[in-house]
Design a protein around this motif. Structure first.
Motif, mmCIF file in Angstrom:
data_model
loop_
_atom_site.group_PDB
_atom_site.id
_atom_site.type_symbol
_atom_site.label_atom_id
_atom_site.label_comp_id
_atom_site.label_asym_id
_atom_site.label_seq_id
_atom_site.Cartn_x
_atom_site.Cartn_y
_atom_site.Cartn_z
ATOM 1 N N PHE A 1 0.823 -1.208 0.000
ATOM 2 C CA PHE A 1 0.000 0.000 0.000
ATOM 3 C C PHE A 1 0.858 1.258 0.000
ATOM 4 O O PHE A 1 0.636 2.188 -0.780
ATOM 5 C CB PHE A 1 -0.937 0.005 1.211
ATOM 6 C CG PHE A 1 -1.513 1.350 1.534
ATOM 7 C CD1 PHE A 1 -2.291 2.028 0.600
ATOM 8 C CD2 PHE A 1 -1.279 1.953 2.758
ATOM 9 C CE1 PHE A 1 -2.820 3.286 0.892
ATOM 10 C CE2 PHE A 1 -1.798 3.196 3.054
ATOM 11 C CZ PHE A 1 -2.569 3.872 2.121
ATOM 12 N N GLY A 2 1.868 1.314 0.880
ATOM 13 C CA GLY A 2 2.716 2.495 0.941
ATOM 14 C C GLY A 2 3.437 2.767 -0.362
ATOM 15 O O GLY A 2 3.565 3.921 -0.796
ATOM 16 N N VAL A 3 3.912 1.702 -1.015
ATOM 17 C CA VAL A 3 4.627 1.851 -2.285
ATOM 18 C C VAL A 3 3.669 2.255 -3.401
ATOM 19 O O VAL A 3 3.960 3.139 -4.217
ATOM 20 C CB VAL A 3 5.364 0.544 -2.635
ATOM 21 C CG1 VAL A 3 6.015 0.644 -4.015
ATOM 22 C CG2 VAL A 3 6.414 0.216 -1.581
ATOM 23 N N GLU A 4 2.508 1.606 -3.451
ATOM 24 C CA GLU A 4 1.530 1.939 -4.486
ATOM 25 C C GLU A 4 0.968 3.344 -4.282
ATOM 26 O O GLU A 4 0.712 4.065 -5.260
ATOM 27 C CB GLU A 4 0.399 0.909 -4.497
ATOM 28 C CG GLU A 4 -0.682 1.142 -5.538
ATOM 29 C CD GLU A 4 -0.207 0.999 -6.984
ATOM 30 O OE1 GLU A 4 -0.953 1.427 -7.898
ATOM 31 O OE2 GLU A 4 0.911 0.469 -7.219
ATOM 32 N N LEU A 5 0.791 3.740 -3.030
ATOM 33 C CA LEU A 5 0.350 5.106 -2.750
ATOM 34 C C LEU A 5 1.353 6.105 -3.319
ATOM 35 O O LEU A 5 0.973 7.114 -3.925
ATOM 36 C CB LEU A 5 0.197 5.304 -1.238
ATOM 37 C CG LEU A 5 -0.201 6.703 -0.774
ATOM 38 C CD1 LEU A 5 -1.559 7.111 -1.338
ATOM 39 C CD2 LEU A 5 -0.209 6.768 0.756
#
Length: 311
Positions: free
Chosen positions: A181-185
């Motif tokens: 999630f953090g990377v895709e965000l």
């Protein structure tokens, strides 16, 4: 860079920081250091009484608000009230988490509890607060990963782990999902031209109250594990440094990931950490994002075309 400590945190006066799970452990240390540097800190906690106790310990410009990340109704209510009172939010630290042992448990919405709390609640919260974050000059979202994400794998046919459940495997899966999630965000914020930056951190192996609580029902074995943790883990003040650096170091680019430097990234000074191949895979990121939107009912930052190249 030489050893990074909390003394390097720049002044935070005029900034609004939201820290989930801020009444104990990593969240309490993070909130304390931010308040010490002058930030207005919102302690987003499930237990208001515990939050009030933390406020008395922290001092400074601090407020307590109720947030149960395992309930999407609670996430929405928290976000609505916060948005009304704080049009500009400078920092969101998605710190809160649960570690379970024993049988499978579910959230108020019927999701596997670790996945619901550690990832889905934060996914929804971030989306609901994104407009207020975008109103800040240099806003950041910090996602709390774990070294366990490297040994985990997302089963998109059974994200809620309804079959062959193992609590430790489910925890690793929830932290992999948080990391994805953090990377895709970060990818989606870049593609949208947003001023908000998504960064990540992990604490290595740190003495917090999560593991002892998870072992409470294991009797003598649980007590042995808890005592062993005092020997093989680092203090919570050290474990909080990666997320504090991610939250406050000037000039960070989106996607930066911090963790401890020593002994397999389990302890030691803060350095840039390593993502697993699955965590860094844009296809995995896109698929998890779509699943999270469907599960939470919160949609934001639609991807348009291929993911932006790393910078």
């Amino acid at each position: 860079m030489s050893n990074w400590t909390a003394d390097r945190i720049p002044a935070q006066h005029g900034r609004v920081a939201v820290v989930t799970g801020a009444n104990s452990g990593l969240g309490l240390v993070t909130a304390t250091e931010l308040a010490r540097r002058g930030a207005h800190v919102v302690l987003a906690v499930r237990n208001i009484a515990a939050g009030e106790e933390a406020t008395a310990r922290i001092g400074g410009d601090v407020e307590v608000r109720e947030l149960d990340l395992a309930s999407l109704d609670s996430v929405r209510a928290f976000a609505a009230n916060l948005i009304a009172d704080h049009p500009v939010i400078d920092l969101l630290v998605n710190n809160a988490g649960v570690v379970l042992l024993g049988p499978r448990r579910t959230s108020a919405d019927g999701f596997e509890l670790q996945f619901a709390t550690n990832m889905l609640g934060h996914f929804a919260l971030t989306g609901l607060l994104l407009g207020n974050l975008a109103a800040a000059r240099e806003a950041r979202v910090v996602s709390l990963s774990s070294i366990t994400h490297r040994g985990a794998h997302l089963d998109f046919d059974d994200l809620m782990f309804k079959h062959r459940y193992r609590a430790t495997t489910a925890y690793g899966r929830s932290k992999l999902a948080t990391t994805v999630f953090g990377v895709e965000l970060d990818r989606r914020l870049r593609a949208a031209g947003s001023p908000v930056r998504s960064v990540l951190a992990h604490p290595g192996i740190t003495r917090t109250n999560l593991t002892p609580r998870a072992w409470e029902h294991r009797g003598r074995l649980g007590r042995i594990v808890a005592r062993a943790g005092l020997v093989f883990t680092q203090p919570v003040e050290q474990g909080a440094l990666p997320q504090l650096r991610a939250a406050t170091e000037p000039g960070l680019t989106g996607g930066t990931f911090f963790g401890p430097a020593g002994l397999g990234e389990t302890r030691g000074r803060v350095t840039e950490a390593r993502l697993s191949r699955e965590a860094a895979d844009p296809a995995v990121g896109s698929r998890l994002w779509a699943a999270a939107e469907e599960l939470t009912g919160v949609s934001y930052l639609a991807r348009r075309g291929p993911a932006a190249a790393p910078r």
